[in-house]
Design a protein around this motif. Sequence first.
Motif, short mmCIF file in Angstrom:
data_model
loop_
_atom_site.label_atom_id
_atom_site.label_comp_id
_atom_site.label_asym_id
_atom_site.label_seq_id
_atom_site.Cartn_x
_atom_site.Cartn_y
_atom_site.Cartn_z
N LEU A 1 -12.40 14.13 -1.13
CA LEU A 1 -11.34 14.79 -1.90
C LEU A 1 -10.05 14.89 -1.08
N ASN A 2 -10.20 15.23 0.19
CA ASN A 2 -9.03 15.35 1.07
C ASN A 2 -8.36 13.99 1.28
N LEU A 3 -9.17 12.95 1.44
CA LEU A 3 -8.62 11.60 1.60
C LEU A 3 -7.92 11.15 0.32
N SER A 4 -8.48 11.50 -0.82
CA SER A 4 -7.86 11.16 -2.10
C SER A 4 -6.53 11.91 -2.27
N PHE A 5 -6.47 13.13 -1.76
CA PHE A 5 -5.21 13.89 -1.83
C PHE A 5 -4.13 13.23 -0.98
N SER A 6 -4.51 12.69 0.17
CA SER A 6 -3.53 11.97 0.99
C SER A 6 -3.04 10.71 0.28
N ASP A 7 -3.94 10.07 -0.48
CA ASP A 7 -3.53 8.92 -1.28
C ASP A 7 -2.59 9.33 -2.41
N LEU A 8 -2.80 10.54 -2.93
CA LEU A 8 -1.87 11.08 -3.92
C LEU A 8 -0.46 11.19 -3.34
N ILE B 1 10.85 -1.17 -11.02
CA ILE B 1 9.82 -1.20 -12.06
C ILE B 1 8.43 -1.34 -11.44
N ILE B 2 8.30 -2.23 -10.45
CA ILE B 2 7.00 -2.45 -9.80
C ILE B 2 6.54 -1.18 -9.08
N ASN B 3 7.45 -0.57 -8.31
CA ASN B 3 7.09 0.64 -7.57
C ASN B 3 6.69 1.78 -8.51
N LEU B 4 7.43 1.95 -9.59
CA LEU B 4 7.12 3.02 -10.53
C LEU B 4 5.77 2.76 -11.23
N THR B 5 5.53 1.52 -11.61
CA THR B 5 4.28 1.18 -12.30
C THR B 5 3.08 1.40 -11.38
N ILE B 6 3.17 0.84 -10.16
CA ILE B 6 2.06 0.99 -9.21
C ILE B 6 1.88 2.45 -8.81
N GLY B 7 2.99 3.13 -8.52
CA GLY B 7 2.91 4.52 -8.08
C GLY B 7 2.28 5.43 -9.11
N ILE B 8 2.69 5.31 -10.37
CA ILE B 8 2.15 6.16 -11.43
C ILE B 8 0.67 5.84 -11.67
N SER B 9 0.31 4.55 -11.66
CA SER B 9 -1.09 4.17 -11.86
C SER B 9 -1.98 4.73 -10.76
N VAL B 10 -1.54 4.55 -9.52
CA VAL B 10 -2.33 5.05 -8.37
C VAL B 10 -2.41 6.58 -8.40
N PHE B 11 -1.31 7.22 -8.77
CA PHE B 11 -1.30 8.68 -8.85
C PHE B 11 -2.35 9.17 -9.85
N LEU B 12 -2.41 8.55 -11.02
CA LEU B 12 -3.36 8.96 -12.05
C LEU B 12 -4.81 8.71 -11.62
N ILE B 13 -5.05 7.58 -10.94
CA ILE B 13 -6.41 7.26 -10.49
C ILE B 13 -6.89 8.29 -9.47
N ASN B 14 -6.06 8.57 -8.46
CA ASN B 14 -6.46 9.52 -7.43
C ASN B 14 -6.49 10.96 -7.94
N LEU B 15 -5.62 11.26 -8.90
CA LEU B 15 -5.68 12.59 -9.53
C LEU B 15 -7.01 12.76 -10.26
N LEU B 16 -7.47 11.70 -10.92
CA LEU B 16 -8.76 11.74 -11.60
C LEU B 16 -9.90 11.97 -10.62
N VAL B 17 -9.83 11.29 -9.46
CA VAL B 17 -10.85 11.49 -8.42
C VAL B 17 -10.86 12.94 -7.96
N CYS B 18 -9.68 13.50 -7.72
CA CYS B 18 -9.58 14.90 -7.27
C CYS B 18 -10.15 15.85 -8.31
N ILE B 19 -9.86 15.60 -9.58
CA ILE B 19 -10.34 16.48 -10.66
C ILE B 19 -11.87 16.39 -10.77
N ILE B 20 -12.41 15.17 -10.67
CA ILE B 20 -13.86 14.99 -10.78
C ILE B 20 -14.59 15.72 -9.67
N ILE B 21 -14.12 15.57 -8.43
CA ILE B 21 -14.79 16.22 -7.30
C ILE B 21 -14.62 17.74 -7.35
#
Length: 353
Positions: A54-61, A19-39
């Motif tokens: 943008l490239n660093l954010s993609f690696s975080d994705l 549950i913890i991994n899924l919650t953190i993973g999905i939250s982080v995915f959405l945040i970094n996806l938003l960064v990628c979309i904005i840039i």
Amino acid sequence: METNATGNQSTQLVYTAAIINLTIGISVFLINLLVCIIISTNSTLRQPFNHLILNLSFSDLLVSIAVIINGILDYFSVTRFMSYTAASIICKLGTSCAVISLPGACLTLLVMSIERYLAIASIHLRKIKLETIRKIIFMIWLMATVSAIIPIIYTQLDPYYPNECFVSRIDNFTLMVISIIGFSITCIISVVIMLVMYCILIYKLCHNMALIHPSKSPIIITSKREQNMRRSILPVLFLSIFSSISSIPYILINYYIVVNQYYTPNFRSPFIHQNVTLWSIFATLFILTPIINPLLYNLASSKFREVIYALICCQNQVENGSSNPTKSIRLVAVKSSITNLQSMAEHSHNLPH
């Protein structure tokens, strides 16, 4: 009874971890996806340095995808909701994301340090062309993928509970050496060169500031662009150091296990049980990287910060039901000018000829 209680407790821990991994993973995915979309979608952010962000954010994705997959595998260990073959494929996918993301991030941080050095410390302020940055980014991910091939091939899912996904024993000594060399070049050496570049850059900045006479205005001596770049150095430096320090230890300890497994096949499990605290700290730091980085982008790039603030302000205006204030002011000014012109025309018309 004690065995059943221990088994139930272990199952509950694995389920909680899922549950913890899924919650953190999905939250982080959405945040970094938003960064990628904005840039990607904002024309004012299409600059070399922002492309590197943008490239660093993609690696975080990729890291967030690996965390999500880890949570899925934890859930699989408890519920067995899919076949072992499907879980093994997902395991390889998660390892691929993890071992490719780190070299990609380290090489990106290295290019960032070079770009900042050329932009600030160089005698002639020359910006790296956007097309050049795109070619460099392509080479970064090519090198990262090549360096990760061997660990991906030897990744396996433990067939027994709790079905841990890990890089198994690399039984070929040559392949193991090649894998270590690839990791050292793309990660360790990249970070060392990056730190050296920043040390030289900070030394040059301090030296140049010492040469400036205190009575002279800094606005005359340096351009606004130079001042903005110098102010961004500390956030960029902190971003680079945090990303490397928080990510590399986890991969290092995994490679340490891989090397020892070549000589001692059953080295992994006893080592992790003996150093469970250290293992947990390194794994937590690895997950924290994509969470903290989006906050640091706001400090590292003034353009990115301006776009975020603009988006927040527009959202607040929409929620409050107000229109664009700048547009309203301009309309009022135009209407006022037209009214004045009409009044002047009428006045001149009424004057006796």
